[in-house]
Design an enzyme around this catalytic site. Structure first.
Site, short mmCIF file in Angstrom:
data_model
loop_
_atom_site.label_atom_id
_atom_site.label_comp_id
_atom_site.label_asym_id
_atom_site.label_seq_id
_atom_site.Cartn_x
_atom_site.Cartn_y
_atom_site.Cartn_z
N LEU A 78 0.97 -1.05 0.12
CA LEU A 78 0.01 0.03 -0.03
C LEU A 78 1.12 1.07 -0.09
O LEU A 78 0.48 2.15 -0.70
CB LEU A 78 -1.07 0.16 1.22
N TYR A 79 1.82 1.27 0.85
CA TYR A 79 2.65 2.36 0.95
C TYR A 79 3.29 2.58 -0.51
O TYR A 79 3.33 3.88 -1.13
CB TYR A 79 3.79 2.22 1.98
N ALA A 80 4.09 1.66 -1.03
CA ALA A 80 4.71 1.74 -2.48
C ALA A 80 3.41 2.24 -3.49
O ALA A 80 3.72 2.98 -4.42
CB ALA A 80 5.00 0.35 -2.96
N THR A 127 0.79 4.13 -2.81
CA THR A 127 0.57 5.46 -2.81
C THR A 127 1.67 6.43 -3.61
O THR A 127 1.28 7.44 -3.77
CB THR A 127 0.01 6.12 -1.55
N LYS A 128 2.85 6.21 -3.16
CA LYS A 128 4.03 6.86 -3.80
C LYS A 128 4.23 6.70 -5.26
O LYS A 128 4.57 7.53 -5.82
CB LYS A 128 5.26 6.29 -3.18
#
Length: 253
Positions: free
Chosen positions: A155-157, A159-160
Site C-alpha cells: 500500500l505504501y508503495a 501511494t508513492k
C-alpha cells in the site's frame, strides 16, 4: 544573497524530520517558508529555529487528509506572503503491512494524505505558481516500489507510485506555464527512522551496510540542500524526474 531570495515555499509535514530539514535549507537560501502540518507545537519549533538564523517562516496548522482544509490553508499562505513559488508535498501517512491486513480505513488514510492531497494541493497552487511566472513542485516518493522484496510495502508503495505518476503528468501538462515538477525518494534520519535504528541496532547496521555511501542521509544537509538545487535556477531545465536521494541504495528501473 541566497539563490531563493524573494521566493515563497509551502512545505507540508514540515514540523519535524525531512520536512523541517527542507524548510531550514530553503530558508537559509532566502525563501520565506509556510511551515504546514497537524501539530502546532512542532510547527512553532521549526519556525523558531528558522527565525534564529534570520529566516522568515509562518506556522500553519492543516491536516492535509481533510480536503476542506486545503483551500483555506493555501489562501492563508498567499495572504501571509503574497504568493507561492514552491510547493513541497512531504506529508506522509505510514501504511506498512501485508496486503491481507489492509483495511478500508488504512487505505483511505494512506490515499488521502498521499496522492489525493498531492493532487489537490498541486491544483490549488497551480494558479499562484503560474501567476508568478512559473515555479517548482517537489513530491516526496519512495524507493519501496523498486525493492527486490516489496513484502509489507504494497500500500505504501502504491501511494508513492501514484504520486510519481502525478509528478510526471503535471510536468508534461504544466511545463508550458513554466512550472517544473519533480519527485525525490529520500533516505534520511527522521525521528521515526532514528527511533528504529536505536531500538534495532543489528538490523540498522545491516541497513546501513546496504547503502553504498555507508550512511543514512541528513534531513537538511543531504535532502534539504538537494531540494534547494532542484527548485533553484541551476536546475531550470529539469522536470518530470525522480531523484533518488538514498546514497545509491535503491535500483531504479
Amino acid at each position: 544573497m541566497g539563490t531563493l531570495d524573494g521566493k515563497v515555499a509551502l512545505i507540508t509535514g514540515a514540523g519535524q524530520g525531512v520536512g523541517a530539514g527542507m524548510a531550514f535549507a530553503l530558508a537559509k537560501e532566502g525563501a520565506r517558508i509556510a511551515v504546514v502540518g497537524r501539530t502546532e507545537s512542532k510547527l512553532v519549533d521549526t519556525c523558531a529555529a528558522i527565525a534564529d538564523f534570520g529566516g522568515v517562516a509562518e506556522p500553519i496548522v492543516c491536516d492535509v487528509s481533510k480536503r476542506d482544509q486545503l483551500g483555506p490553508m493555501v489562501d492563508r499562505v498567499v495572504d501571509a506572503f503574497g504568493g507561492i513559488d514552491i510547493l513541497v508535498n512531504n506529508a506522509n501517512a505510514s501504511a506498512l503491512g501485508p496486503l491481507l491486513d489492509i483495511t478500508p480505513k488504512l487505505l483511505d488514510r494512506a490515499m488521502a494524505v498521499g496522492p489525493v492531497a498531492t493532487l489537490f494541493l498541486m491544483q490549488l497552487c497551480y494558479p499562484h505558481l503560474k501567476a508568478r511566472g512559473g515555479g517548482s513542485i517537489i513530491n516526496l516518493v519512495s524507493s519501496s516500489a523498486v525493492r527486490w522484496d516489496t513484502s509489507g510495502y504494497g500500500l505504501y508503495a502504491a501511494t508513492k507510485e501514484a504520486m510519481r505518476s502525478l509528478t510526471r503528468t503535471a510536468a508534461s501538462e504544466w511545463g508550458p506555464d513554466g512550472i517544473r515538477v519533480n519527485a525525490i525518494a529520500p533516505h534520511a534520519l527522521s525521528p521515526g527512522l532514528k527511533w528504529w535504528t536505536e531500538n534495532n541496532p543489528e538490523e540498522a547496521a545491516e541497513f546501513v551496510k546496504s547503502i553504498p555511501l555507508g550512511r543514512i542521509g541528513d534531513c537538511e544537509q543531504d535532502i534539504g540542500r538537494a531540494v534547494v538545487f532542484l527548485v533553484g535556477p541551476d536546475a531550470g531545465y529539469l522536470s518530470g524526474a525522480t531523484i533518488p536521494l538514498d546514497g545509491g541504495q535503491a535500483r531504479w528501473s
